[in-house]
Design a protein around this motif. Structure first.
Motif, PDB file in Angstrom:
ATOM      1  N   TYR A 158     -11.427  19.792  17.170  1.00  0.00           N
ATOM      2  CA  TYR A 158     -12.349  19.595  16.058  1.00  0.00           C
ATOM      3  C   TYR A 158     -13.660  18.951  16.511  1.00  0.00           C
ATOM      4  CZ  TYR A 158      -8.676  20.984  12.956  1.00  0.00           C
ATOM      5  OH  TYR A 158      -7.710  21.719  12.330  1.00  0.00           O
ATOM      6  N   LEU A 159     -13.685  18.504  17.755  1.00  0.00           N
ATOM      7  CA  LEU A 159     -14.921  17.929  18.291  1.00  0.00           C
ATOM      8  C   LEU A 159     -15.297  18.612  19.596  1.00  0.00           C
ATOM      9  CD1 LEU A 159     -16.770  15.805  17.212  1.00  0.00           C
ATOM     10  CD2 LEU A 159     -15.630  14.117  18.588  1.00  0.00           C
ATOM     11  N   ARG A 162     -17.441  20.367  21.835  1.00  0.00           N
ATOM     12  CA  ARG A 162     -18.881  20.588  21.781  1.00  0.00           C
ATOM     13  C   ARG A 162     -19.369  21.464  22.924  1.00  0.00           C
ATOM     14  NH1 ARG A 162     -20.254  14.323  20.143  1.00  0.00           N
ATOM     15  NH2 ARG A 162     -19.306  13.726  22.083  1.00  0.00           N
ATOM     16  N   TYR A 193     -21.089  32.206  12.729  1.00  0.00           N
ATOM     17  CA  TYR A 193     -19.647  32.067  12.650  1.00  0.00           C
ATOM     18  C   TYR A 193     -19.304  31.704  11.210  1.00  0.00           C
ATOM     19  CZ  TYR A 193     -15.017  30.088  12.979  1.00  0.00           C
ATOM     20  OH  TYR A 193     -13.699  29.800  12.755  1.00  0.00           O
ATOM     21  N   THR A 196     -20.923  14.368  15.309  1.00  0.00           N
ATOM     22  CA  THR A 196     -21.124  15.797  15.505  1.00  0.00           C
ATOM     23  C   THR A 196     -20.171  16.596  14.614  1.00  0.00           C
ATOM     24  OG1 THR A 196     -21.381  15.172  17.798  1.00  0.00           O
ATOM     25  CG2 THR A 196     -21.368  17.517  17.312  1.00  0.00           C
ATOM     26  N   THR A 242     -18.584  20.180  14.303  1.00  0.00           N
ATOM     27  CA  THR A 242     -18.433  21.457  14.990  1.00  0.00           C
ATOM     28  C   THR A 242     -18.110  22.529  13.949  1.00  0.00           C
ATOM     29  OG1 THR A 242     -16.112  21.070  15.305  1.00  0.00           O
ATOM     30  CG2 THR A 242     -17.546  20.344  17.059  1.00  0.00           C
ATOM     31  N   HIS A 243     -18.157  23.779  14.374  1.00  0.00           N
ATOM     32  CA  HIS A 243     -17.856  24.859  13.440  1.00  0.00           C
ATOM     33  C   HIS A 243     -16.412  24.792  12.978  1.00  0.00           C
ATOM     34  CE1 HIS A 243     -21.515  27.239  13.248  1.00  0.00           C
ATOM     35  NE2 HIS A 243     -21.765  26.778  14.448  1.00  0.00           N
ATOM     36  N   MET A 285     -14.795  22.079  12.419  1.00  0.00           N
ATOM     37  CA  MET A 285     -14.665  20.950  11.487  1.00  0.00           C
ATOM     38  C   MET A 285     -15.436  21.199  10.196  1.00  0.00           C
ATOM     39  SD  MET A 285     -13.143  18.007  11.444  1.00  0.00           S
ATOM     40  CE  MET A 285     -13.100  16.732  10.187  1.00  0.00           C
ATOM     41  N   ARG A 295     -13.694  21.544   6.904  1.00  0.00           N
ATOM     42  CA  ARG A 295     -12.991  20.308   6.501  1.00  0.00           C
ATOM     43  C   ARG A 295     -13.959  19.293   5.913  1.00  0.00           C
ATOM     44  NH1 ARG A 295      -7.926  21.131   8.975  1.00  0.00           N
ATOM     45  NH2 ARG A 295      -8.066  23.254   9.717  1.00  0.00           N
ATOM     46  N   VAL A 308     -21.351  23.725  18.038  1.00  0.00           N
ATOM     47  CA  VAL A 308     -21.824  22.646  17.176  1.00  0.00           C
ATOM     48  C   VAL A 308     -22.661  23.192  16.025  1.00  0.00           C
ATOM     49  CG1 VAL A 308     -23.286  20.599  17.113  1.00  0.00           C
ATOM     50  CG2 VAL A 308     -21.712  20.923  18.984  1.00  0.00           C
ATOM     51  N   LEU A 309     -22.393  22.674  14.839  1.00  0.00           N
ATOM     52  CA  LEU A 309     -23.124  23.061  13.643  1.00  0.00           C
ATOM     53  C   LEU A 309     -24.492  22.371  13.663  1.00  0.00           C
ATOM     54  CD1 LEU A 309     -22.584  24.545  10.887  1.00  0.00           C
ATOM     55  CD2 LEU A 309     -22.145  22.305   9.953  1.00  0.00           C
ATOM     56  N   LYS A 310     -25.529  23.110  13.283  1.00  0.00           N
ATOM     57  CA  LYS A 310     -26.880  22.547  13.388  1.00  0.00           C
ATOM     58  C   LYS A 310     -27.243  21.776  12.127  1.00  0.00           C
ATOM     59  CE  LYS A 310     -28.633  25.802  16.743  1.00  0.00           C
ATOM     60  NZ  LYS A 310     -27.447  26.537  17.108  1.00  0.00           N
ATOM     61  N   LEU A 341     -26.177  22.165   6.278  1.00  0.00           N
ATOM     62  CA  LEU A 341     -25.802  23.571   6.154  1.00  0.00           C
ATOM     63  C   LEU A 341     -24.534  23.743   5.320  1.00  0.00           C
ATOM     64  CD1 LEU A 341     -26.498  24.739   9.795  1.00  0.00           C
ATOM     65  CD2 LEU A 341     -27.696  25.503   7.775  1.00  0.00           C
ATOM     66  N   VAL A 342     -23.735  22.681   5.206  1.00  0.00           N
ATOM     67  CA  VAL A 342     -22.502  22.798   4.418  1.00  0.00           C
ATOM     68  C   VAL A 342     -22.481  21.894   3.182  1.00  0.00           C
ATOM     69  CG1 VAL A 342     -20.896  23.739   6.090  1.00  0.00           C
ATOM     70  CG2 VAL A 342     -21.372  21.303   6.125  1.00  0.00           C
TER      71      VAL A 342
END
Lengths: 394, 154, 161
Positions: free
Chosen positions: A66-67, A69, B149, C76, C78-79, C81, C84, C118-120, C124-125
């Protein structure tokens, strides 16, 4: 009425070996429970899928990533100096140690000689950071067992260490202090005195913490005999660091594969002896870390005394191209062995950089020892491994 | 024991099919994919060698092939050795060493996730870092970053 | 949807009620204890003795999103996460506020260019009210972000969104 009373009596008589006892009494339907990725007792974003029968865990499936990177891909796109800030973020609680391991790997690859003063400064910083992360561990272990005070105390002392780091490099958490070939700047005025004073203060406080938490009967009851990790299993799963030493294996890279200036400094390696329970239980893993703080204070004091004069940084070009080749360099981090496998193809960027971290392997050893455990004990077991998620996921 | 001596011992037990490269920074023993499990078994169970710990397992995307690298260590004798196995790019396939070192389970899953190298006989070869519906293997050199994605820009 | 929107005629005056309700909301923010990465450690440090977020009424970190009204996205995303994070946000009860703590939550941070996972940015969510840059931001910066959020809350009205 009488039947109910009987049941109550039985439930109160179950004290320590509840897991095995209750497994005989109640056999129910198994269910899957998601624990995480957002959960009050997690160390970051870790999802554990528990197969349970009531309170008893029959199997654990850790879900990681989940992390994730993609640090290894990022490394391939940057040159050797540029990757240093990212090493801070491998294990943010011990960023100095990660800096050190990465710098050592590249120095070995490119055959760079580091000045003596820089080596000493690096060891001082790495050990101070080790103390800082173990103080956080003491706090979170307290939280895991339901004690709120230790974390406030742990963070109070940690702030003193962060002050020392901040006066040196200007950052509180992600330092980017070490460079390939040395450190970025010399120690500021007053650092040595302040660090000495801190060592004196912490030494007294440690006694207080041990009285408050380590030898607290409630804490011992929760920790001793819980999550026993046998030594052979630990080695098989590649467990390293305090978790391995908690299982009674005297293994520390600072002694067994000495690097930097550790051979010139005196210190002991604390190992778990099973004083209050079995060798390799959660209390042993906890206590190894507490005793490591004492040893780190010893190392810092000696290094401050021996600190030589001279340069703090070797001359290394902004963009340098190591010859073709590959190295695997490992260092003893607060959470186990941090290894860098670096492949160079002769260009300015690494061709491949693999980060082998302690927490990754330490977590993989949790499922086999968690079978037949109660959920509350599982929280303790996981907490005592002190995993940090970005180190697992990278 | 140095890597050289370990190699001689291994060749005495195993015969041909393995070769030694004395690279000054990282000497390694090259093993053919079909014999890796046998070699690993000898390294682990021979009392003189006693490699009880798999420090690290990873892969490198070389221009010609994928190279799986095994870093082994013996807690008892305090010596180490590096093994390398090469597998072709079009159908990367290596037997698993999960039964020999438990640590290999997660390491091999990670290599499968990020490189797409399959490990024959692995008990649970699924993605470990990335989500299950992720496409492609990011650590391959020819990996193209997807544009989105699940509707989110990458 | 605010508290009394569309329930009364347009000429209802709610200034004093607004002042009172906003005073309460701004000074007792309950953050969900939600740490993702590095910034979470600074968030914890802010809650501890030296920086003491309790001075500003936001010390009650709740483990359950249902009891919280402030989400500090510390770290951070991520895609993997991202979904969630959205789920946790949706589980929080109204009115709810979001602070994006650190460069990663603001925009992707140091991973924005070369990382594939990684989500920018958290925006975005989920909708973000306050952005706190820094890698990681100092505890003082988090406290200032909190004060900015309090200022924002004081400008809200129960009559309109």
């Amino acid at each position: 009425m009488s039947e109910k009373l009987k049941l109550d009596n039985r439930s109160t008589s179950i004290v320590k070996d509840a897991a095995s006892h209750m497994a005989e009494v109640v056999v129910g339907e198994e269910m899957l429970i998601n624990m995480g990725p957002q959960h009050p007792s997690t160390h970051g974003v870790l999802n554990k899928v528990l197969k349970t029968d009531g309170e008893i865990i029959s199997e654990v499936f850790p879900q990681i990533g989940y992390l994730h990177r993609g640090l290894e891909k990022i490394a391939e796109k940057l040159n050797y100096h540029q990757f240093m800030p990212y090493t801070d973020r491998i294990d943010y609680l011990a960023a100095m140690n990660c800096n050190l391991a990465y710098a050592m790997a590249i120095e070995k690859l490119a055959a760079i000689e580091v000045p003596k003063r820089a080596e000493y400064i690096r060891v001082i910083m790495a050990e101070l950071n080790r103390i800082a992360t173990h103080l956080v561990f003491m706090g979170t272990m307290g939280l895991e067992t339901g004690a709120w005070t230790p974390i406030v105390y742990g963070f109070r002392e940690r702030e003193e260490i962060l002050d020392l780091f901040e006066m040196t490099c200007g950052q509180r958490l992600t330092y980017n202090y070490m460079r390939i070939g040395g450190v970025s700047d010399d120690l500021p005025n007053g650092f040595v005195d302040k660090a000495r004073k801190f060592c004196d203060v912490l030494e007294k406080k440690l006694v207080e913490y041990n009285n408050l938490l380590s030898y607290n009967q409630i804490f011992i009851d929760r920790m001793a005999k819980v999550g026993v990790l046998p030594a052979d299993l630990a080695v098989d799963y590649g467990v390293t660091g305090p978790a391995l030493r908690g299982s009674g294996v005297k293994w520390d890279l600072r002694k067994n594969e000495p690097y930097s200036v550790y051979p010139e400094l005196e210190f002991d390696i604390p190992v778990g002896k099973g004083e209050l329970g079995k060798v390799g239980d959660a209390w042993d893993r906890y206590m190894v870390r507490m005793r490591e703080i004492e040893q780190s204070i010893r190392i810092v004091r000696q290094a401050l005394d021996k600190l030589p004069a001279g340069d703090v940084r070797a001359k290394v070009g902004r963009i340098f191209k190591p010859a073709q080749g590959e190295v695997y360099v490992r260092a003893e981090n607060p959470r186990g062995e941090l290894g860098f496998y670096v492949v160079s193809d002769g260009s300015a960027n690494p061709y491949r950089l693999k980060i082998r971290t302690g927490s990754f392997n330490n977590l993989s050893a949790v499922p086999p020892i968690s079978k037949g455990m109660m959920i509350s004990d599982f929280v303790i077991t996981l907490g005592s491994f002190d995993v940090v998620l970005p180190e697992i996921d990278r | 024991m140095t890597a050289n001596v370990i190699f001689e011992k291994l060749r005495a037990r195993f015969g041909e099919g393995i070769e030694f490269q004395d690279n000054s920074l990282l000497p390694f023993i090259k093993v053919r994919p079909d014999s890796i499990r046998k070699v690993a078994d000898i390294l682990r169970n021979n009392p003189d060698l006693g490699f009880d710990s798999l420090m690290c397992l990873t892969a490198v995307d070389n221009p010609a092939n994928f190279t799986i690298v095994y870093f082994l260590f013996s807690m008892k004798h305090q010596h180490k050795v590096t093994l390398k196995v090469e597998t072709p790019k079009d159908n990367p396939n290596v037997p698993t060493v999960e039964k020999i070192w438990s640590a290999a389970n997660w390491f091999e899953r990670e290599v499968y996730d990020l490189f797409g190298v399959k490990f024959d006989g692995h008990s649970n070869l699924v993605r470990i870092m990335l989500p299950d519906d992720w496409e492609g293997y990011p650590l391959r050199k020819d990996y193209q970053y997807p544009a989105t994605y699940r509707g989110l820009p990458l | 949807m605010s508290l009394i929107e569309n329930r009364f005629n347009k000429n209802l005056i709610v200034t004093s009620a607004d002042y009172f309700i906003n005073w309460g909301r701004a000074n007792s923010l309950w953050p969900v204890s939600f740490g993702l990465a590095c910034c979470a450690i600074e968030m914890m440090a802010t809650g501890m003795a030296r920086y003491d977020i309790a001075r500003f009424g936001a010390e009650a970190f709740r483990p359950s999103p249902r009891q919280a009204d402030l989400m500090i996205v510390a770290g951070t995303i991520t895609h993997k996460m991202a979904s969630r994070v959205k789920l946790i946000y949706e589980q929080m009860s109204e009115p709810k506020y979001v602070m994006a703590m650190g460069s990663c939550a603001c925009s992707g941070g140091p991973f924005v260019k070369h990382s594939y996972a990684v989500l920018k940015g958290a925006d975005l969510v989920i909708p973000v009210d306050v952005y706190i840059p820094g890698c990681p931001p100092r505890p003082e910066a988090l406290l200032e972000g909190l004060m900015k959020l309090q200022k924002l809350i004081r400008q809200k009205s129960i009559a309109k969104k």
